[in-house]
Design a protein around this motif. Sequence first.
Motif, PDB file in Angstrom:
ATOM      1  N   ILE A   1       0.940  -1.139  -0.042  1.00  0.00           N
ATOM      2  CA  ILE A   1       0.094   0.113   0.148  1.00  0.00           C
ATOM      3  C   ILE A   1       0.863   1.549   0.030  1.00  0.00           C
ATOM      4  CG2 ILE A   1      -1.596   1.317   1.303  1.00  0.00           C
ATOM      5  CD1 ILE A   1      -2.833  -1.379   2.032  1.00  0.00           C
ATOM      6  N   ALA A   2       1.953   1.376   0.712  1.00  0.00           N
ATOM      7  CA  ALA A   2       2.771   2.261   1.065  1.00  0.00           C
ATOM      8  C   ALA A   2       3.437   2.633  -0.460  1.00  0.00           C
ATOM      9  CB  ALA A   2       3.727   2.283   1.881  1.00  0.00           C
ATOM     10  N   GLN A   3       4.108   1.652  -1.077  1.00  0.00           N
ATOM     11  CA  GLN A   3       4.594   1.867  -2.430  1.00  0.00           C
ATOM     12  C   GLN A   3       3.773   1.930  -3.781  1.00  0.00           C
ATOM     13  OE1 GLN A   3       7.980  -0.834  -2.992  1.00  0.00           O
ATOM     14  NE2 GLN A   3       8.461  -0.543  -0.940  1.00  0.00           N
ATOM     15  N   ALA A   4       2.365   1.526  -3.623  1.00  0.00           N
ATOM     16  CA  ALA A   4       1.586   1.657  -4.703  1.00  0.00           C
ATOM     17  C   ALA A   4       0.971   2.822  -4.599  1.00  0.00           C
ATOM     18  CB  ALA A   4       0.418   0.286  -4.670  1.00  0.00           C
ATOM     19  N   THR A   5       0.724   3.301  -3.396  1.00  0.00           N
ATOM     20  CA  THR A   5      -0.068   4.638  -3.179  1.00  0.00           C
ATOM     21  C   THR A   5       0.388   5.847  -4.353  1.00  0.00           C
ATOM     22  OG1 THR A   5      -0.831   4.351  -1.216  1.00  0.00           O
ATOM     23  CG2 THR A   5      -0.716   6.561  -1.741  1.00  0.00           C
ATOM     24  N   GLY A   6      -0.417   6.493  -5.008  1.00  0.00           N
ATOM     25  CA  GLY A   6       0.033   7.414  -6.099  1.00  0.00           C
ATOM     26  C   GLY A   6      -0.061   6.914  -7.251  1.00  0.00           C
TER      27      GLY A   6
ATOM     28  N   ALA B   1       2.063   3.642 -13.818  1.00  0.00           N
ATOM     29  CA  ALA B   1       2.291   2.141 -13.553  1.00  0.00           C
ATOM     30  C   ALA B   1       3.512   1.903 -12.661  1.00  0.00           C
ATOM     31  CB  ALA B   1       2.085   1.149 -14.563  1.00  0.00           C
ATOM     32  N   ARG B   2       3.425   0.975 -11.810  1.00  0.00           N
ATOM     33  CA  ARG B   2       4.444   0.811 -10.956  1.00  0.00           C
ATOM     34  C   ARG B   2       4.546  -0.697 -10.491  1.00  0.00           C
ATOM     35  NH1 ARG B   2       3.627   5.008  -6.429  1.00  0.00           N
ATOM     36  NH2 ARG B   2       3.946   6.202  -7.843  1.00  0.00           N
ATOM     37  N   LEU B   3       5.899  -0.952 -10.209  1.00  0.00           N
ATOM     38  CA  LEU B   3       6.198  -2.356  -9.742  1.00  0.00           C
ATOM     39  C   LEU B   3       6.337  -2.058  -8.317  1.00  0.00           C
ATOM     40  CD1 LEU B   3       7.342  -5.254  -9.758  1.00  0.00           C
ATOM     41  CD2 LEU B   3       9.581  -4.119 -10.385  1.00  0.00           C
ATOM     42  N   VAL B   4       5.907  -3.118  -7.590  1.00  0.00           N
ATOM     43  CA  VAL B   4       6.257  -2.987  -5.986  1.00  0.00           C
ATOM     44  C   VAL B   4       7.154  -4.636  -6.168  1.00  0.00           C
ATOM     45  CG1 VAL B   4       5.469  -3.258  -3.639  1.00  0.00           C
ATOM     46  CG2 VAL B   4       4.239  -1.865  -5.204  1.00  0.00           C
TER      47      VAL B   4
END
Length: 265
Positions: free
Chosen positions: A130-135, A234-237
């Motif tokens: 959640i912290a890294q996906a937010t935004g 789009a983001r990789l966690v």
Amino acid sequence: MTDPAAPTVTAILLAGSRPVPDPLAQAAGVAAKPLVPVAGIAMIDYPARALVAHPAIARVLILTQSPDLFTGTPATAWLADHPKVAFETSGAGIASSLLALMDRADLPFPLLLTTADHVLLDSAMLDQFIAQATGADIAVAMVERDTLLARYPASRRTWLKFRDGWWSGANIFWFGSAKARPVIALWQDVEQDRKKGWKILAAFGPFALIGAALRLLTLRGGIARIGRRFGLVARLVAMDKAEACIDADKAEDVALIESILASRA
């Protein structure tokens, strides 16, 4: 810990059945895979409890073709009574069901999607994701092969090879805004081939396919590039915990998960 400014999240827990009989469910003598016992407890119980307990998650929607399978089973009947939990009847596929949910005014973004066989899902994984996906408009959790094999060298996964390593999915997805809809629509087109990495890459365009084949792309850079193609972030966690990519898909997975749960106890 999760940033206190993180938005309130709706979690979607996939608990459906595929058209063909599931070997784990058949072996356990239960009607659906999410009811298969893992260490004596229905597997859906583990991710469901992790989700309802997390402070950033406001509610949990269980998406399934047959809600009565869970509400009518004593081991999972608590789900029907929990104030955070609601059942939604799924449609023909995951992507089409998700698109229908996105059209509802009572389901504001962001949405977090995970699966009933994610038995080892815990608060630390949710905190990180959640912290890294937010935004982001869309984010996907993955585990790099070295992270997994350092802890569980005998574990076998499906891997995608990129310039920055070999990666396996962690069955946690983030949809931060309606901009994610075109990607989900594409997912709908390749849904039956979601285990076949090359077909999925090809659907995102020839550059993604060639870049992966020649190891020109890092996974993080490739996901960001795909996002730009669709006009979104789009983001990789990259998950820190090896257990994030161990789902209960086969009998050997269940045996490994049960050994991990026993060691935790």
